[in-house]
Design an enzyme around this catalytic site. Structure first.
Site, PDB file in Angstrom:
ATOM      1  N   ALA A 169      -5.544 -12.055 -65.739  1.00 17.01           N
ATOM      2  CA  ALA A 169      -4.107 -12.342 -65.853  1.00 17.01           C
ATOM      3  C   ALA A 169      -3.844 -13.036 -67.181  1.00 17.01           C
ATOM      4  O   ALA A 169      -4.749 -13.631 -67.770  1.00 17.01           O
ATOM      5  CB  ALA A 169      -3.702 -13.254 -64.698  1.00 17.01           C
TER       6      ALA A 169
ATOM      7  N   GLY B 270      -8.171 -10.814 -62.848  1.00 18.61           N
ATOM      8  CA  GLY B 270      -7.296  -9.695 -62.501  1.00 18.61           C
ATOM      9  C   GLY B 270      -7.814  -8.375 -63.036  1.00 18.61           C
ATOM     10  O   GLY B 270      -7.489  -7.311 -62.490  1.00 18.61           O
TER      11      GLY B 270
ATOM     12  N   GLU C  10     -10.151  -7.255 -60.548  1.00 17.29           N
ATOM     13  CA  GLU C  10      -9.380  -6.954 -59.328  1.00 17.29           C
ATOM     14  C   GLU C  10      -8.716  -5.581 -59.400  1.00 17.29           C
ATOM     15  O   GLU C  10      -8.721  -4.848 -58.418  1.00 17.29           O
ATOM     16  CB  GLU C  10      -8.343  -8.062 -59.078  1.00 17.29           C
ATOM     17  CG  GLU C  10      -9.019  -9.358 -58.626  1.00 17.29           C
ATOM     18  CD  GLU C  10      -8.064 -10.524 -58.501  1.00 17.29           C
ATOM     19  OE1 GLU C  10      -7.264 -10.740 -59.438  1.00 17.29           O
ATOM     20  OE2 GLU C  10      -8.102 -11.203 -57.475  1.00 17.29           O
TER      21      GLU C  10
ATOM     22  N   GLU D  30     -11.673 -17.290 -61.989  1.00 23.25           N
ATOM     23  CA  GLU D  30     -10.469 -18.066 -61.670  1.00 23.25           C
ATOM     24  C   GLU D  30     -10.782 -19.515 -61.315  1.00 23.25           C
ATOM     25  O   GLU D  30     -10.017 -20.425 -61.638  1.00 23.25           O
ATOM     26  CB  GLU D  30      -9.715 -17.413 -60.504  1.00 23.25           C
ATOM     27  CG  GLU D  30      -9.001 -16.113 -60.862  1.00 23.25           C
ATOM     28  CD  GLU D  30      -9.877 -14.879 -60.740  1.00 23.25           C
ATOM     29  OE1 GLU D  30     -11.118 -15.024 -60.658  1.00 23.25           O
ATOM     30  OE2 GLU D  30      -9.326 -13.769 -60.724  1.00 23.25           O
TER      31      GLU D  30
HETATM   32  N1  3HC Z   1      -4.742 -14.874 -71.009  1.00 19.52           N
HETATM   33  C1  3HC Z   1      -4.145 -15.204 -72.180  1.00 19.52           C
HETATM   34  N2  3HC Z   1      -4.807 -15.340 -73.335  1.00 19.52           N
HETATM   35  C2  3HC Z   1      -6.132 -15.127 -73.313  1.00 19.52           C
HETATM   36  C3  3HC Z   1      -6.815 -14.777 -72.152  1.00 19.52           C
HETATM   37  C4  3HC Z   1      -6.064 -14.643 -70.949  1.00 19.52           C
HETATM   38  N3  3HC Z   1      -6.632 -14.297 -69.786  1.00 19.52           N
HETATM   39  N4  3HC Z   1      -8.119 -14.640 -72.440  1.00 19.52           N
HETATM   40  C5  3HC Z   1      -8.244 -14.899 -73.746  1.00 19.52           C
HETATM   41  N5  3HC Z   1      -7.052 -15.187 -74.279  1.00 19.52           N
HETATM   42  C6  3HC Z   1      -6.742 -15.471 -75.689  1.00 19.52           C
HETATM   43  C7  3HC Z   1      -7.376 -16.756 -76.155  1.00 19.52           C
HETATM   44  O1  3HC Z   1      -6.545 -17.862 -75.891  1.00 19.52           O
HETATM   45  C8  3HC Z   1      -7.539 -16.486 -77.635  1.00 19.52           C
HETATM   46  O2  3HC Z   1      -6.294 -16.690 -78.244  1.00 19.52           O
HETATM   47  P1  3HC Z   1      -6.200 -17.314 -79.723  1.00 19.52           P
HETATM   48  O3  3HC Z   1      -6.930 -16.361 -80.611  1.00 19.52           O
HETATM   49  O4  3HC Z   1      -4.751 -17.408 -79.953  1.00 19.52           O
HETATM   50  O5  3HC Z   1      -6.883 -18.639 -79.647  1.00 19.52           O
HETATM   51  C9  3HC Z   1      -7.853 -15.004 -77.693  1.00 19.52           C
HETATM   52  O6  3HC Z   1      -7.384 -14.469 -76.452  1.00 19.52           O
HETATM   53  C10 3HC Z   1      -9.328 -14.682 -77.828  1.00 19.52           C
HETATM   54  O7  3HC Z   1     -10.032 -15.398 -76.834  1.00 19.52           O
HETATM   55  P2  3HC Z   1     -11.481 -16.022 -77.107  1.00 19.52           P
HETATM   56  O8  3HC Z   1     -11.449 -16.811 -78.360  1.00 19.52           O
HETATM   57  O9  3HC Z   1     -11.889 -16.702 -75.861  1.00 19.52           O
HETATM   58  O10 3HC Z   1     -12.305 -14.686 -77.362  1.00 19.52           O
HETATM   59  P3  3HC Z   1     -13.796 -14.324 -76.938  1.00 19.52           P
HETATM   60  O11 3HC Z   1     -14.055 -12.998 -77.463  1.00 19.52           O
HETATM   61  O12 3HC Z   1     -14.709 -15.456 -77.264  1.00 19.52           O
HETATM   62  O13 3HC Z   1     -13.770 -14.247 -75.324  1.00 19.52           O
HETATM   63  C11 3HC Z   1     -12.947 -13.578 -73.175  1.00 19.52           C
HETATM   64  C12 3HC Z   1     -12.995 -13.275 -74.696  1.00 19.52           C
HETATM   65  C13 3HC Z   1     -14.329 -13.417 -72.570  1.00 19.52           C
HETATM   66  C14 3HC Z   1     -11.982 -12.613 -72.538  1.00 19.52           C
HETATM   67  C15 3HC Z   1     -12.478 -15.028 -72.964  1.00 19.52           C
HETATM   68  O14 3HC Z   1     -11.299 -15.243 -73.720  1.00 19.52           O
HETATM   69  C16 3HC Z   1     -12.190 -15.406 -71.557  1.00 19.52           C
HETATM   70  O15 3HC Z   1     -13.088 -15.735 -70.822  1.00 19.52           O
HETATM   71  N6  3HC Z   1     -10.889 -15.373 -71.185  1.00 19.52           N
HETATM   72  C17 3HC Z   1     -10.434 -15.854 -69.909  1.00 19.52           C
HETATM   73  C18 3HC Z   1     -10.751 -14.897 -68.801  1.00 19.52           C
HETATM   74  C19 3HC Z   1     -10.201 -15.405 -67.504  1.00 19.52           C
HETATM   75  O16 3HC Z   1     -10.285 -16.569 -67.166  1.00 19.52           O
HETATM   76  N7  3HC Z   1      -9.619 -14.495 -66.735  1.00 19.52           N
HETATM   77  C20 3HC Z   1      -9.074 -14.824 -65.459  1.00 19.52           C
HETATM   78  C21 3HC Z   1      -7.646 -15.238 -65.629  1.00 19.52           C
HETATM   79  S1  3HC Z   1      -6.938 -15.772 -64.094  1.00 19.52           S
HETATM   80  C22 3HC Z   1      -6.648 -14.330 -63.255  1.00 19.52           C
HETATM   81  O17 3HC Z   1      -7.008 -13.271 -63.681  1.00 19.52           O
HETATM   82  C23 3HC Z   1      -5.923 -14.505 -61.984  1.00 19.52           C
HETATM   83  C24 3HC Z   1      -5.936 -13.285 -61.149  1.00 19.52           C
HETATM   84  O18 3HC Z   1      -6.926 -13.413 -60.143  1.00 19.52           O
HETATM   85  C25 3HC Z   1      -4.614 -13.078 -60.501  1.00 19.52           C
END
Ligand code: 3HC
Ligand code: NAI
Length: 692
Positions: free
Chosen positions: A63, A102, A105, A125
């Site tokens: 998400a 997500g 998912e 999450e």
């Molecule tokens: N939402 C919004 N922005 C995100 C994002 C996300 N899920 N994931 C990454 N970004 C943004 C970062 O803030 C960063 O922005 P910036 O350049 O402005 O600082 C940019 O994307 C690049 O991110 P990273 O520097 O972390 O890049 P990497 O290549 O090192 O890593 C990644 C990529 C593995 C995708 C890592 O960013 C990550 O782990 N992201 C989070 C993943 C996550 O937690 N997903 C679950 C979200 S909750 C969800 O899905 C709920 C659902 O169940 C309903």
């Protein structure tokens, strides 16, 4: 608004292509694009199958976390999955990069999942204080069994696609382009008339656990080992449990409800703040887009003591060869032996294989004599904390180190500008302040001297990330950010002892908040270090001095503020220490009183926040969230509160400022008066987080 989801037609196979850089987060527009695109595919008889794939470096990473602070609106993941789970046309997810949250998912809403072998799949999450909110708690147990689902969801750690293949989460591994692989797979499904089922309808992997719920107990006990103070892990377990005894649609409804409640809670807000804080800490104004980090292939560490050994291991653990340099063979042998012992005990604990430990240890070589650093790209000095010795080392390094090599100091308190001035290449000098034990603690304060070149700073940040540290750029001041703020908190802890509290009461208050107490921490670090340096400076701290004079140096001598049974690290309150404290108060004419826990907590924390405000005002850090990272990764501040500055924002800056003004008046201590930056924010209803 341009649609980030396009339909491409490959001879009747529709590819729904998501293109939402940088990481294909499932933003509102993406969710709408997926729903509308899938409706179109289902409605159009020209399409016989669908492939979900992504452009750029990754499949959907989850998400869009930015949207969690806004009202939840638009298409839900469940609506998309309901369309995917139709029985008329097969739907295939073709995964490269990561499929997280997500992202996984929606992939689990598809009938088939194929992935590159290095793709990572996970439900992270929990790390944001959440449960999966798009069906992950119900489909993952059906895909891989409830016990493994508990492990994955509660840890939040991803698995590789090859592991996913073994578990049944992935149907096939592919190489190369996801679109081509997805289309080819779809054709095979059709030509072989393969049956396709949705995970929601497949309860086969739930059967044994439904018959015997005890099968889940061990997984739950292992996953939720200790009380971390976080709500999300237990919520994850509860939701996964519904897969066993609640009808699918009802479980999805409950999952959504719990997800939303957690999302709006304080813990998730704090953990989201930490997520963005970690990513922002590398953004430094002086590092413009044309600044390129220098190459770092070899490292030298000077001093094989407590810090030097740990720092060397941090580099070796990341595969970077290190030379450890000492003044004598004896000191070198001792340092190398300590490192070997450390690796051996990690192997004995099952933390590393013997081969991997040997490989890492093999990357660390030893040498005697400063001239042996001559071929290193980065040199980290970790010798005694004495300016004269550091100046001597740096003036020699100035000519020994090769041109362009970075000269870093691990000093805790000394002025990096003075150290740099001992060289004729101050632009190459930077502070790399690691925390003890340096191979474990993730914080690295990167101290920017007034002449440190932008590419040196950029290199320091990049190297710190490479060795899995959390870099925070700080300016020069006494104790930098962490120790400077710590010292004001410890000063209050000492006063509290004299005014009526005991170490165990003060430490218990800190423990309840989720941190180690100041006195247990003092015993762990050793009380003698400060005592010896106070002897040189003539400063007196009555209680600590008396403890050290009695040979109570902390854990290492079996007694300090507490006593310790042989071989144990558990602090035991000691009546002798109580008597010493009471006597010291009397000697200083301080009347002792009962002090409430709430007062203790405020006095340990609010003066720190005040110091943080001064640090911001002086431009020592770029943003308040950098201070939060220092405390989260260097001092064990409880993560679920987001760090001290975020916590102060949540508490209310007016409350913090008012209490500080009160403390300053009672104590007649002007340093406790609200700092101008704090006072302005408190008065204007602002927050540290709103400062840019
Ligand atoms: N939402 C919004 N922005 C995100 C994002 C996300 N899920 N994931 C990454 N970004 C943004 C970062 O803030 C960063 O922005 P910036 O350049 O402005 O600082 C940019 O994307 C690049 O991110 P990273 O520097 O972390 O890049 P990497 O290549 O090192 O890593 C990644 C990529 C593995 C995708 C890592 O960013 C990550 O782990 N992201 C989070 C993943 C996550 O937690 N997903 C679950 C979200 S909750 C969800 O899905 C709920 C659902 O169940 C309903
Ligand atoms: P230590 O006393 O354990 O080790 C210092 C080592 O440096 C000794 O082995 C000594 O032989 C060696 N040494 C001294 N002069 C040398 C020279 N000219 N060339 C090569 N080696 C030399 O000290 P420790 O605790 O490792 O501290 C080192 C530095 O790290 C200090 O600046 C300290 O302030 C800083 N630091 C210490 C932390 C801690 O918790 N111990 C935490 C963060 C920083």
């Amino acid at each position: 608004m341009t649609n980030p989801v396009a339909i491409q037609n490959y001879d009747g196979i529709a590819v729904l292509l998501v293109d939402n850089p940088p990481v294909n987060a499932l933003a509102k527009s993406v969710r709408q694009g997926l729903r509308d695109g899938m409706r179109e595919i289902l409605d159009d008889p020209a399409y016989v199958a669908a492939v979900i794939a992504c452009a750029g470096r990754t499949f959907v990473s989850g998400a869009d976390i930015h949207e969690f602070d806004l009202p939840m609106e638009g298409v839900g993941i469940d609506e998309i999955n309901t369309l995917f789970e139709n029985r008329s046309k097969p739907v295939i997810a073709a995964i490269h990069g990561v499929a997280l949250g997500g992202g996984l998912e929606i992939a689990m809403g598809c009938h088939f999942r194929i992935a590159t072998k290095d793709a990572k799949l996970g439900q992270p999450e929990v790390k944001l204080g959440l449960i999966p909110g798009g069906g992950g708690t119900q489909r993952l147990p059906r895909a891989i069994g409830p016990a493994r689902a508990v492990e994955l969801i509660v840890s939040g750690e991803p698995i590789l696609a090859v592991e996913g293949l073994k578990l049944g989460l992935i149907d096939e591994i592919f190489e190369g382009d996801p679109i081509a692989a997805g289309v080819a797979f779809a054709r095979r499904v059709l030509s072989e008339s393969r049956a396709f089922r949705s995970l929601r309808d497949d309860d086969s992997k739930l059967a044994s656990t439904r018959a015997d719920r005890n099968l889940l107990t061990e997984a739950v006990n292992n996953a939720v080992k200790r009380d971390s103070g976080m709500d999300a892990p237990r919520a994850c377990v509860e939701a996964i449990g519904w897969s066993l005894n609640v009808p699918f649609d009802e479980a999805i409804r409950r999952e959504r409800e719990l997800f939303l409640a957690l999302k709006d809670g304080e813990q998730s807000k704090a953990l989201r703040h930490v997520f963005f804080a970690e990513r922002n800490s590398s953004k430094v104004a002086s590092i413009t887009s044309h600044v390129r980090p220098r190459a770092v292939n070899t490292v030298a560490v000077i001093g094989a003591g407590t810090m030097g050994g740990g720092i060397a291991q941090s580099f070796a653990n990341a595969g970077i060869p290190v030379r450890l340099v000492e003044v004598t063979e004896e000191a070198l042998d001792k340092g190398l032996a300590t490192i070997r012992k450390g690796y051996d005990s990690t192997v004995a604990r099952g933390g590393l294989s013997a081969e991997e430990a040997a490989r890492r240890a093999g990357l660390i070589s030893g040498a005697v004599g400063l001239e042996r650093v001559e071929d290193a790209d980065l040199i980290v000095e970790a010798v005694f904390e004495t300016m004269q010795i550091k100046e001597d080392v740096f003036s020699r390094l100035s000519s020994i180190a090769k041109p362009g090599a970075i000269l870093a100091t691990n000093t805790s308190y000394l002025d990096v500008n003075v150290i740099a001035a001992a060289t004729y290449r101050a632009q190459d000098v930077v502070g790399l302040h690691f925390f003890s034990p340096a191979n474990i603690m993730r914080l690295c304060e990167i101290v920017r001297g007034k002449e440190t070149a932008p590419d040196v700073l950029a290199t320091a940040i990049a190297v710190a990330r490479r060795i899995a540290k959390v870099p925070v750029v700080v300016g020069v001041c006494h104790g930098f950010v962490g120790n400077r703020m710590l010292s004001v908190s410890i000063a209050q802890a000492r006063k509290l002892l004299l005014e009526g509290a005991l170490p165990q009461q003060i430490d218990a208050v800190a423990n309840k908040f989720g941190m180690m107490g100041p006195f247990a921490m003092g015993d762990l670090a050793g009380l003698d270090i400060g005592w010896r340096s106070r002897k040189d400076s003539g400063e007196r701290l009555p209680i600590e001095d008396a403890l050290c004079e009695a040979g109570r140096f902390g854990q290492k001598s079996g007694a300090g503020f507490y006593r310790y049974n042989q071989g144990s690290r558990t602090p035991i309150p000691d009546p002798e220490v109580e008597a010493l404290i009471v006597e010291t108060s009397r000697g200083l004419n301080i009347g002792r009183r009962d002090i409430e826990d709430a007062e203790i907590h405020e006095r340990l924390t609010y003066p720190m926040i005040n110091e943080g405000a001064r640090i911001l005002e002086e431009g020592i850090v770029e943003r308040a969230s950098d201070i939060d990272l220092v405390w989260l990764y260097g001092y064990g501040w409880p993560r679920q509160t987001g760090g001290p500055m975020f916590w102060a924002d949540q508490t209310g800056l007016a409350i913090v400022a008012n209490r500080l003004a009160y403390m300053a008046a009672i104590d007649r201590d002007t340093t406790l008066r609200p700092a101008p930056r704090l006072a302005r924010l408190a008065f204007g209803g602002g927050t540290f987080g709103s400062l840019k």
